[in-house]
Design a protein around this motif. Structure first.
Motif, short mmCIF file in Angstrom:
data_model
loop_
_atom_site.label_atom_id
_atom_site.label_comp_id
_atom_site.label_asym_id
_atom_site.label_seq_id
_atom_site.Cartn_x
_atom_site.Cartn_y
_atom_site.Cartn_z
N ILE A 194 0.85 -1.18 0.00
CA ILE A 194 0.00 0.00 0.00
C ILE A 194 0.89 1.24 0.00
O ILE A 194 1.83 1.32 0.79
CB ILE A 194 -0.91 0.03 1.25
N PRO A 195 0.64 2.23 -0.87
CA PRO A 195 1.45 3.45 -0.85
C PRO A 195 1.15 4.30 0.37
O PRO A 195 0.11 4.15 1.02
CB PRO A 195 1.03 4.17 -2.14
N THR A 196 2.07 5.20 0.68
CA THR A 196 1.87 6.11 1.80
C THR A 196 0.65 7.00 1.54
O THR A 196 0.15 7.09 0.42
CB THR A 196 3.10 7.01 2.00
N SER A 197 0.16 7.65 2.60
CA SER A 197 -1.10 8.38 2.52
C SER A 197 -0.86 9.88 2.40
O SER A 197 0.27 10.35 2.28
CB SER A 197 -1.94 8.09 3.76
N LEU A 198 -1.95 10.64 2.49
CA LEU A 198 -1.87 12.09 2.38
C LEU A 198 -0.99 12.70 3.46
O LEU A 198 -0.36 13.73 3.25
CB LEU A 198 -3.28 12.70 2.48
#
Length: 332
Positions: A194-198
């Motif tokens: 999962i990519p990093t978030s805002l």
């Protein structure tokens, strides 16, 4: 620990619900409405997982996981959500994935409060049931190592690597995704899927009851648990970063005294007595804005921005790329 709030004199007032209280809120329309108006900077879900029997808040067998409850509560508005987890129950990869999924769902308004022991959990070495970490004793070192492993996984897939370049046919700059080869109390191999978030990474808090603890390893804030007295809080403020004192919503005058003793904020929870619905109502109907008008107001931006927390240090600056550089127009 990251840098404290830009104004060291502005306290953070957070709250905490047990798993039973969170379940009661989800099942009661009136409590859900009170939750949507709740004015805490954030609310910890599942605090009984970390507090335990000493406070009379031992969770019932078979209760829902705090991360599931936090996800459900987040769909009803309300404050940012932080779920409780314990180093010897939640394996780093699983914990990192659940937390980052929640962070995407909430638009960067979530985090994890990590303790050393789950009050329902085993007392032997960490993760022994999974055949992992046979030499990892329950305690500060394993918790610090777990915190580092989780943050490394959160940082392994930068959000800005997703470019969606139609001209070149490159959707993701996969060479910017970094491999995680953590070798400590636990071992992980990344990257996370999962990519990093805002907000970059979810906010990470550390929970402990020993005022002498220095909360080694990464983290954005620390909670000194066990309803500490003023002397303990004064010692705890030597911890780098923001130190929040656990306090009782039933005694706000005493809680305010912990702020004057030097705590950077409070984590307010209920105490034993009454049904989960009754104790949840006592917390959600307390007018925090009137009682603590000087506190950091809850924000609708990311939790990290709302608390003016700095991004965590890059723990993977020397890590190798997990994939090769993508080739343009490879599918044309």
């Amino acid at each position: 620990m990251t840098s404290p709030h830009s104004d060291a004199h502005t306290p953070t007032i957070a709250t905490a619900l047990t798993t039973a209280e969170a379940t009661a809120v989800l099942g009661d329309p009136g409590l859900r409405a009170a939750w949507s108006r709740h004015r805490a900077a954030f609310t910890v879900i599942g605090i009984d997982r970390l507090v335990g029997a000493a406070a009379g808040l031992t969770p019932a067998a078979g209760d829902l996981d705090p991360s599931v409850l936090a996800t459900a509560l987040a769909t009803h508005g309300g404050p940012a959500v932080v779920f409780a987890a314990a180093a010897h129950i939640d394996l780093p990869y699983n914990l990192a994935r659940r937390a980052l999924s929640l962070d995407h769902l909430t638009g960067g308004r979530s985090g994890v409060l990590l303790g050393s022991r789950d009050s329902r959990g085993r007392t032997e070495n960490a993760w022994s049931g999974a055949g992992l970490g046979a030499d990892a004793e329950l305690g500060a070192e394993t918790t610090a190592d777990t915190a580092r492993a989780v943050v490394e996984l959160w940082q392994s897939w930068p959000l800005d690597s997703i470019v969606g370049d139609k001209d070149s046919g490159i959707l993701v700059r996969s060479d910017r995704i970094r491999r995680v080869d953590h070798r400590g109390a636990t071992r992980t191999a990344g990257p996370l899927s999962i990519p990093t978030s805002l907000q970059g990474t979810p906010v990470l808090g550390r929970y402990g009851t020993d005022p002498r603890a220095r909360f080694r390893g990464p983290g954005d804030f620390a909670v000194l648990g066990g309803l500490p007295d003023r002397a303990a809080v004064a010692t705890a403020t030597e911890i780098p970063g923001r130190a929040l004192a656990e306090a009782s919503i039933q005694n706000l005058d005493e809680a305010a005294g912990l702020l004057t003793a030097g705590a950077h904020g409070l984590l307010l929870r209920t105490t034993a007595g009454g049904t989960p619905a009754e104790t949840a109502a006592s917390l959600l109907h307390t007018d925090l804005a009137v009682r603590f008008p000087e506190a950091v107001p809850p924000g609708r931006t990311t939790l990290r921005d709302s608390l003016a927390l700095s991004p965590p240090a890059d723990l993977l600056s020397a890590a190798p790329a997990a994939f090769t550089t993508p080739s343009a127009n490879v599918y044309r």
